[in-house]
Write an enzyme that holds these catalytic residues in place. Structure first.
Site, PDB file in Angstrom:
ATOM      1  CB  CYS A  12      -0.893  -0.001   1.240  1.00 30.02           C
ATOM      2  SG  CYS A  12       0.066   0.148   2.748  1.00 30.02           S
ATOM      3  CG  HIS A  44       3.212  -5.800  11.492  1.00 26.27           C
ATOM      4  ND1 HIS A  44       2.128  -5.127  11.969  1.00 26.27           N
ATOM      5  CD2 HIS A  44       4.117  -5.805  12.500  1.00 26.27           C
ATOM      6  CE1 HIS A  44       2.364  -4.745  13.213  1.00 26.27           C
ATOM      7  NE2 HIS A  44       3.560  -5.140  13.556  1.00 26.27           N
ATOM      8  CG  HIS A 133      -1.945  -3.556  15.501  1.00 27.79           C
ATOM      9  ND1 HIS A 133      -1.388  -2.389  15.029  1.00 27.79           N
ATOM     10  CD2 HIS A 133      -1.730  -4.490  14.549  1.00 27.79           C
ATOM     11  CE1 HIS A 133      -0.857  -2.624  13.828  1.00 27.79           C
ATOM     12  NE2 HIS A 133      -1.060  -3.896  13.521  1.00 27.79           N
ATOM     13  CD  GLU A 135      -3.491   1.501  12.772  1.00 31.39           C
ATOM     14  OE1 GLU A 135      -3.168   0.622  11.959  1.00 31.39           O
ATOM     15  OE2 GLU A 135      -4.607   2.065  12.748  1.00 31.39           O
ATOM     16  CB  CYS A 200      -6.536   3.337   5.343  1.00 31.48           C
ATOM     17  SG  CYS A 200      -5.743   1.917   4.627  1.00 31.48           S
ATOM     18  CB  SER A 228       0.585  -8.443   8.442  1.00 33.22           C
ATOM     19  OG  SER A 228      -0.336  -7.741   7.654  1.00 33.22           O
ATOM     20  CB  SER A 229      -3.450  -5.833  11.764  1.00 31.41           C
ATOM     21  OG  SER A 229      -4.793  -5.542  11.835  1.00 31.41           O
ATOM     22  CG  ASN A 230      -2.754  -5.398   5.823  1.00 32.05           C
ATOM     23  OD1 ASN A 230      -2.770  -6.018   4.782  1.00 32.05           O
ATOM     24  ND2 ASN A 230      -1.619  -4.960   6.358  1.00 32.05           N
ATOM     25  CB  SER A 272       3.613  -4.982   5.008  1.00 37.43           C
ATOM     26  OG  SER A 272       2.862  -5.891   5.752  1.00 37.43           O
TER      27      SER A 272
HETATM   28 FE1  F3S Z   1      -1.396   3.276   5.685  1.00 34.40          FE
HETATM   29 FE2  F3S Z   1      -3.526   1.877   5.141  1.00 34.40          FE
HETATM   30 FE3  F3S Z   1      -1.164   1.040   4.405  1.00 34.40          FE
HETATM   31  S1  F3S Z   1      -3.078   2.944   7.034  1.00 34.40           S
HETATM   32  S2  F3S Z   1       0.193   1.771   5.986  1.00 34.40           S
HETATM   33  S3  F3S Z   1      -2.197   2.881   3.646  1.00 34.40           S
HETATM   34  S4  F3S Z   1      -2.832  -0.247   5.156  1.00 34.40           S
END
Ligand code: F3S
Length: 289
Positions: A12, A44, A133, A135, A200, A228-230, A272
């Site tokens: 991202c 992560h 987490h 964040e 996001c 990694s949470s996402n 990530s």
């Molecule tokens: Fe930022 Fe969303 Fe990536 S908060 S780090 S664009 S997953």
């Protein structure tokens, strides 16, 4: 056999920016000869972190800074990871007179600012996210009246005072469906909670894309770091539509038996996960068949 990639997947904007910042900082003439540290895991993903360490970046852990056990000296360089850190760590780093480069993703910074702003307007904060987490820990450290709930069940147990005004904020990677349920619960029960959706954009499109893909493939491989949470959210969403979902870190985690009798293979990757890992996995899958 067909391999289908999710429409949105992989690096991202925030992760790409954090990695770019590391290399920019290390190649900057004024940092020549300085010790360059990254606070915790920049992102992560173990592969990204190990590559940075091969390039000479050192890691300093938050817990060591808090305990006064770090090896930082005046003039060292510290890069703040993509998901940010706490107010206390920023303060301690300033006291140590290290040079700080902040790679916190702009979406995380925005939530932090909104939290401070809403509190100053008199709102109490309800934060939906994983309390463990980094964040979440980082963002909420900037507030004074914050309650964190992981999910709707925890929210239902929270005492919400009808005489006060609340603002609900969320972790950037929250599952959108989970948020919709929370919204509908609050709209029907507590009119004094203002909901600010802070999931996001990168998270949202990746979650929608994995749902669409999970419905059309025989098996879905989610690639990403264990912490990694996402990535975990992508796995959960895919699993709810397709039980043949597997979460892996790299090609060594693949198992031949997953692919027996399967012809449509879906692939997605956390925010990530580097592209070269995805390519290696695709090649390995093609080799299996
Ligand atoms: Fe930022 Fe969303 Fe990536 S908060 S780090 S664009 S997953």
């Amino acid at each position: 056999m067909e391999i289908i990639r999710a429409k949105h997947m992989g690096f991202c904007f925030g992760v790409a920016g954090a990695i770019k910042m590391c290399y920019k900082v290390s190649s900057d003439e004024k940092n020549r000869g300085k010790r360059i540290y990254i606070l915790g895991m920049l992102v992560h993903n173990e592969h990204v972190v190990s590559e940075l360490s091969k390039q000479g970046f050192k890691i300093v852990e938050e817990k060591d800074i808090l305990a006064g056990k770090d090896e930082l000296h005046k003039g060292d360089v510290v890069i703040i990871r993509a998901h940010g850190t706490s107010e206390k760590i920023f303060q301690l780093l300033k006291e140590k007179e290290v040079e700080i480069y902040d790679a916190t993703c702009v979406f995380v910074t925005q939530i932090r600012k909104t939290l401070v702003d809403m509190e100053s307007q008199g709102y109490d904060i309800i934060f939906i996210g994983d309390k463990e987490h980094p964040e979440v820990k980082g963002i909420i450290s900037f507030g004074k009246r914050v309650s964190v709930c992981n999910d709707l069940e925890e929210l239902k147990n929270l005492e919400i005072d009808p005489q006060r005004e609340y603002c609900l904020l969320t972790q950037t990677t929250l599952n959108k469906k989970k948020l919709e349920k929370i919204k509908s619960y609050l709209e029907n029960t507590h009119q004094n909670v203002k909901i600010l959706d802070k999931v996001c954009g990168a998270t949202q499109v990746r979650q929608e894309a994995v749902e669409e893909l999970a419905k059309q493939v025989d098996i879905l491989i989610v690639i990403g770091g264990k912490t990694s949470s996402n990535t975990k959210k992508l796995y959960d969403i895919s699993m709810s539509f397709n039980p043949n979902t597997y979460l892996i870190q790299d090609e060594t985690d693949l198992k031949d038996e997953w692919f027996e009798g399967k012809s449509k293979i879906g692939i997605t990757a956390g925010a990530s996960t580097p592209e070269e890992i995805v390519i290696k996995i695709e090649n390995q899958i093609r080799g299996i068949h």
